[in-house]
Structures are given as C-alpha cells and as structure tokens.
Scaffold this motif. Sequence first.
Motif, PDB file in Angstrom:
ATOM      1  N   MET A  51       0.795  -1.235   0.000  1.00 32.37           N
ATOM      2  CA  MET A  51       0.000   0.000   0.000  1.00 32.37           C
ATOM      3  C   MET A  51       0.821   1.276   0.000  1.00 32.37           C
ATOM      4  SD  MET A  51      -2.942  -1.167   2.729  1.00 32.37           S
ATOM      5  CE  MET A  51      -3.852   0.377   2.601  1.00 32.37           C
ATOM      6  N   THR A  52       2.151   1.163  -0.116  1.00 25.05           N
ATOM      7  CA  THR A  52       3.001   2.355  -0.106  1.00 25.05           C
ATOM      8  C   THR A  52       2.511   3.367  -1.128  1.00 25.05           C
ATOM      9  OG1 THR A  52       4.994   1.327   0.775  1.00 25.05           O
ATOM     10  CG2 THR A  52       5.330   3.182  -0.678  1.00 25.05           C
ATOM     11  N   GLY A  53       2.364   4.616  -0.680  1.00 27.63           N
ATOM     12  CA  GLY A  53       1.878   5.680  -1.558  1.00 27.63           C
ATOM     13  C   GLY A  53       0.458   6.090  -1.246  1.00 27.63           C
ATOM     14  N   MET A  54      -0.280   5.195  -0.566  1.00 31.33           N
ATOM     15  CA  MET A  54      -1.662   5.531  -0.193  1.00 31.33           C
ATOM     16  C   MET A  54      -1.662   6.395   1.069  1.00 31.33           C
ATOM     17  SD  MET A  54      -3.951   2.135  -0.752  1.00 31.33           S
ATOM     18  CE  MET A  54      -4.152   1.392  -2.369  1.00 31.33           C
ATOM     19  N   ALA A 117       2.058  11.246   1.760  1.00 29.58           N
ATOM     20  CA  ALA A 117       2.062  11.685   3.161  1.00 29.58           C
ATOM     21  C   ALA A 117       1.223  12.954   3.317  1.00 29.58           C
ATOM     22  CB  ALA A 117       3.498  11.955   3.619  1.00 29.58           C
ATOM     23  N   SER A 118       0.828  13.240   4.541  1.00 27.29           N
ATOM     24  CA  SER A 118       0.121  14.494   4.816  1.00 27.29           C
ATOM     25  C   SER A 118       1.094  15.664   4.693  1.00 27.29           C
ATOM     26  CB  SER A 118      -0.458  14.475   6.236  1.00 27.29           C
ATOM     27  OG  SER A 118       0.601  14.507   7.187  1.00 27.29           O
ATOM     28  N   ARG A 119       0.556  16.871   4.562  1.00 26.86           N
ATOM     29  CA  ARG A 119       1.395  18.081   4.472  1.00 26.86           C
ATOM     30  C   ARG A 119       2.297  18.204   5.700  1.00 26.86           C
ATOM     31  NH1 ARG A 119       3.351  21.809   0.995  1.00 26.86           N
ATOM     32  NH2 ARG A 119       1.570  21.207  -0.245  1.00 26.86           N
ATOM     33  N   ALA A 141      -0.773  14.386   0.199  1.00 27.65           N
ATOM     34  CA  ALA A 141      -2.104  13.761   0.187  1.00 27.65           C
ATOM     35  C   ALA A 141      -3.202  14.793   0.408  1.00 27.65           C
ATOM     36  CB  ALA A 141      -2.174  12.682   1.265  1.00 27.65           C
ATOM     37  N   ASP A 142      -2.848  15.901   1.097  1.00 22.17           N
ATOM     38  CA  ASP A 142      -3.844  16.934   1.396  1.00 22.17           C
ATOM     39  C   ASP A 142      -4.163  17.808   0.178  1.00 22.17           C
ATOM     40  OD1 ASP A 142      -3.619  15.992   3.988  1.00 22.17           O
ATOM     41  OD2 ASP A 142      -2.164  17.519   4.579  1.00 22.17           O
ATOM     42  N   ASP A 143      -3.351  17.691  -0.862  1.00 19.30           N
ATOM     43  CA  ASP A 143      -3.479  18.596  -2.019  1.00 19.30           C
ATOM     44  C   ASP A 143      -4.197  17.971  -3.210  1.00 19.30           C
ATOM     45  OD1 ASP A 143      -1.872  20.531  -0.617  1.00 19.30           O
ATOM     46  OD2 ASP A 143      -0.135  19.298  -1.112  1.00 19.30           O
ATOM     47  N   VAL A 144      -4.535  16.692  -3.115  1.00 22.25           N
ATOM     48  CA  VAL A 144      -5.175  16.006  -4.251  1.00 22.25           C
ATOM     49  C   VAL A 144      -6.397  15.220  -3.768  1.00 22.25           C
ATOM     50  CG1 VAL A 144      -3.038  15.802  -5.594  1.00 22.25           C
ATOM     51  CG2 VAL A 144      -3.678  13.960  -4.030  1.00 22.25           C
ATOM     52  N   THR A 145      -7.262  14.887  -4.707  1.00 19.78           N
ATOM     53  CA  THR A 145      -8.438  14.069  -4.367  1.00 19.78           C
ATOM     54  C   THR A 145      -8.264  12.628  -4.832  1.00 19.78           C
ATOM     55  OG1 THR A 145      -9.456  14.821  -6.420  1.00 19.78           O
ATOM     56  CG2 THR A 145     -10.056  16.005  -4.416  1.00 19.78           C
ATOM     57  N   GLU A 146      -7.321  12.426  -5.767  1.00 22.99           N
ATOM     58  CA  GLU A 146      -7.065  11.077  -6.286  1.00 22.99           C
ATOM     59  C   GLU A 146      -5.614  10.712  -6.001  1.00 22.99           C
ATOM     60  OE1 GLU A 146      -7.945  11.535 -10.417  1.00 22.99           O
ATOM     61  OE2 GLU A 146     -10.110  11.354 -10.120  1.00 22.99           O
ATOM     62  N   HIS A 147      -5.431   9.684  -5.184  1.00 20.66           N
ATOM     63  CA  HIS A 147      -4.077   9.325  -4.728  1.00 20.66           C
ATOM     64  C   HIS A 147      -3.456   8.264  -5.643  1.00 20.66           C
ATOM     65  CE1 HIS A 147      -4.823  11.736  -1.176  1.00 20.66           C
ATOM     66  NE2 HIS A 147      -6.030  11.201  -1.151  1.00 20.66           N
ATOM     67  N   LYS A 148      -2.163   8.053  -5.485  1.00 17.00           N
ATOM     68  CA  LYS A 148      -1.473   6.998  -6.216  1.00 17.00           C
ATOM     69  C   LYS A 148      -2.238   5.690  -6.015  1.00 17.00           C
ATOM     70  CE  LYS A 148       2.947   9.230  -5.044  1.00 17.00           C
ATOM     71  NZ  LYS A 148       4.204   9.085  -4.291  1.00 17.00           N
ATOM     72  N   PRO A 149      -2.460   4.863  -7.032  1.00 20.01           N
ATOM     73  CA  PRO A 149      -1.771   4.785  -8.328  1.00 20.01           C
ATOM     74  C   PRO A 149      -2.319   5.722  -9.411  1.00 20.01           C
ATOM     75  CG  PRO A 149      -3.314   2.981  -8.160  1.00 20.01           C
ATOM     76  CD  PRO A 149      -3.393   3.732  -6.859  1.00 20.01           C
ATOM     77  N   LEU A 150      -3.310   6.564  -9.087  1.00 15.24           N
ATOM     78  CA  LEU A 150      -3.770   7.550 -10.068  1.00 15.24           C
ATOM     79  C   LEU A 150      -2.716   8.657 -10.172  1.00 15.24           C
ATOM     80  CD1 LEU A 150      -7.512   7.558  -9.020  1.00 15.24           C
ATOM     81  CD2 LEU A 150      -6.517   6.540 -11.069  1.00 15.24           C
ATOM     82  N   PRO A 151      -2.613   9.325 -11.319  1.00 18.81           N
ATOM     83  CA  PRO A 151      -1.472  10.208 -11.572  1.00 18.81           C
ATOM     84  C   PRO A 151      -1.603  11.634 -11.053  1.00 18.81           C
ATOM     85  CG  PRO A 151      -2.796   9.994 -13.560  1.00 18.81           C
ATOM     86  CD  PRO A 151      -3.419   9.086 -12.524  1.00 18.81           C
ATOM     87  N   GLN A 152      -2.705  11.963 -10.371  1.00 18.96           N
ATOM     88  CA  GLN A 152      -2.961  13.362 -10.023  1.00 18.96           C
ATOM     89  C   GLN A 152      -1.824  14.025  -9.235  1.00 18.96           C
ATOM     90  OE1 GLN A 152      -6.462  14.092  -7.591  1.00 18.96           O
ATOM     91  NE2 GLN A 152      -6.651  16.182  -8.311  1.00 18.96           N
ATOM     92  N   THR A 153      -1.228  13.299  -8.290  1.00 20.56           N
ATOM     93  CA  THR A 153      -0.145  13.871  -7.474  1.00 20.56           C
ATOM     94  C   THR A 153       0.992  14.367  -8.366  1.00 20.56           C
ATOM     95  OG1 THR A 153      -0.669  12.400  -5.623  1.00 20.56           O
ATOM     96  CG2 THR A 153       1.541  13.364  -5.642  1.00 20.56           C
ATOM     97  N   PHE A 154       1.430  13.528  -9.290  1.00 26.18           N
ATOM     98  CA  PHE A 154       2.561  13.884 -10.146  1.00 26.18           C
ATOM     99  C   PHE A 154       2.175  14.924 -11.200  1.00 26.18           C
ATOM    100  CE2 PHE A 154       4.293   9.399  -9.160  1.00 26.18           C
ATOM    101  CZ  PHE A 154       4.920   9.868  -8.009  1.00 26.18           C
ATOM    102  N   LEU A 155       0.959  14.835 -11.702  1.00 27.10           N
ATOM    103  CA  LEU A 155       0.502  15.831 -12.685  1.00 27.10           C
ATOM    104  C   LEU A 155       0.440  17.215 -12.044  1.00 27.10           C
ATOM    105  CD1 LEU A 155      -2.277  13.790 -14.522  1.00 27.10           C
ATOM    106  CD2 LEU A 155      -0.010  14.420 -15.415  1.00 27.10           C
ATOM    107  N   LYS A 156       0.051  17.256 -10.775  1.00 24.35           N
ATOM    108  CA  LYS A 156      -0.002  18.542 -10.071  1.00 24.35           C
ATOM    109  C   LYS A 156       1.411  19.095  -9.857  1.00 24.35           C
ATOM    110  CE  LYS A 156      -2.285  21.045  -6.481  1.00 24.35           C
ATOM    111  NZ  LYS A 156      -3.629  21.338  -6.103  1.00 24.35           N
ATOM    112  N   CYS A 157       2.374  18.212  -9.579  1.00 26.67           N
ATOM    113  CA  CYS A 157       3.777  18.651  -9.471  1.00 26.67           C
ATOM    114  C   CYS A 157       4.217  19.336 -10.768  1.00 26.67           C
ATOM    115  CB  CYS A 157       4.697  17.460  -9.200  1.00 26.67           C
ATOM    116  SG  CYS A 157       4.570  16.749  -7.547  1.00 26.67           S
ATOM    117  N   ALA A 158       3.922  18.683 -11.893  1.00 24.46           N
ATOM    118  CA  ALA A 158       4.306  19.222 -13.208  1.00 24.46           C
ATOM    119  C   ALA A 158       3.638  20.574 -13.452  1.00 24.46           C
ATOM    120  CB  ALA A 158       3.915  18.232 -14.302  1.00 24.46           C
ATOM    121  N   GLU A 159       2.369  20.639 -13.094  1.00 30.07           N
ATOM    122  CA  GLU A 159       1.595  21.876 -13.299  1.00 30.07           C
ATOM    123  C   GLU A 159       2.179  23.028 -12.480  1.00 30.07           C
ATOM    124  OE1 GLU A 159      -2.807  23.362 -11.955  1.00 30.07           O
ATOM    125  OE2 GLU A 159      -2.569  21.214 -12.373  1.00 30.07           O
ATOM    126  N   LEU A 160       2.559  22.759 -11.243  1.00 31.79           N
ATOM    127  CA  LEU A 160       3.070  23.812 -10.354  1.00 31.79           C
ATOM    128  C   LEU A 160       4.390  24.403 -10.843  1.00 31.79           C
ATOM    129  CD1 LEU A 160       2.163  22.294  -6.862  1.00 31.79           C
ATOM    130  CD2 LEU A 160       1.163  24.326  -7.910  1.00 31.79           C
TER     131      LEU A 160
END
Length: 197
Positions: A51-54, A117-119, A141-160
């Motif tokens: 579950m690493t990443g959740m 992880a949390s902020r 984890a506090d900045d996204v609604t869809e966690h890994k394995p969905l790509p939102q975390t990394f896509l948000k990094c790219a966007e920022l």
Amino acid sequence: MMILDKHPDAEALIFDLDGTLSDSLPVHIATWYTVCEHYQCQFDPSIIEEMTGMPTIEFAHRIIRDNGLKGVDPEEMVRMKQQTFWNSIDKLRPHESVISLVHQYHGKIPLTVGTGASRTSAELQLKALKIYDLFDAIVTADDVTEHKPLPQTFLKCAELVKISPNKCHVYEDGVLGMQAAQSAGMFLTDVRPFLKN
C-alpha cells in the motif's frame, strides 16, 4: 556500481518522499506496531509494501478490516499514528543516493516532491532531512483528491512548475507510485536498486 541520474530529456524532477528521499519505513513500521498495541490488534508489515503511496487513512481502514475491529474510529487511529510518527522524526535517516541527486540538480531545473504523506508529515520529514528548501513545490495527500496509483499527485507537481508531464522524471520506491508515474506519461526510475549501495 549504478549511478542514479536523470533522463537527458527531463526538464523537472519529481521525488516520492517515504522510502525514496527518506528511509522512513522502519519508523513507520515501529509506529504502526505502537498504534496496534494500543488497539490490541495485529499489524501485518507486508501491507506497507502493498500500500506504499496511499494516504494513512487507507492503512487505518485496512487494519480495522483485517482485525475485525468494532467501534474503532479510523480518523482517531490516523491521528495517533501521525502523532507517534512525528514524535519519532529524529529517528529518520536520509537515502543519500537520492538526496545527492537533489543537490546535484538544485538551482538547475525545477525539483518537486509528490507524496502520499500528509502536508505536516512531509514538511517535518523534509526539514528533518535538511532538504525542505531545495524544492520548488511539494504536493501531498492533502493537495489532491485522487491518490497513487492515479497520476494526479505527479501531474499537479508538473503543473506547479509549469513543465509538461512528458518532460518530468519521477523517482519512486512504491509500486503504486510507479503506476502513477507511468499513467502520467513521465520518465520513471525505481530507486530501490540504488538504495542498497
């Protein structure tokens, strides 16, 4: 000896935190044992790899379900887990091979952290490792609604950092995070072979 580096076409680097920058696994496992002792239930460390990443709340739900715990508030379990982990932050060790890459590219291209992880946990760890100021953005984890394995975390990094996802290079130790990086169309390095050096 293999050398950890970036893809020649990468214009931004994205680092997972737990298990990639931070050798936090032993501390997380010890913390969960403490929490489960309190709740008089069993902790199976094999779920960490699975579950690493959740976010932590998913771990709490899993432990409650696996142990058939009745009337246990998962939010309360998470609060205890986080507080116990934060109190143990001095036991964290850096993964030097990955952190040396951060130092190598700091100031040259954008660097971000994409973590489940949390902020609070992310900032405490990065400060304890003395690398907090080296990153241009931190997505938790506090900045996204869809966690890994969905790509939102990394896509948000790219966007920022305003870099196209296909020009970002992700460094991960977790299977779910690797799936997220691949879904995002990013370059990916599994850091685990480099952590044994």
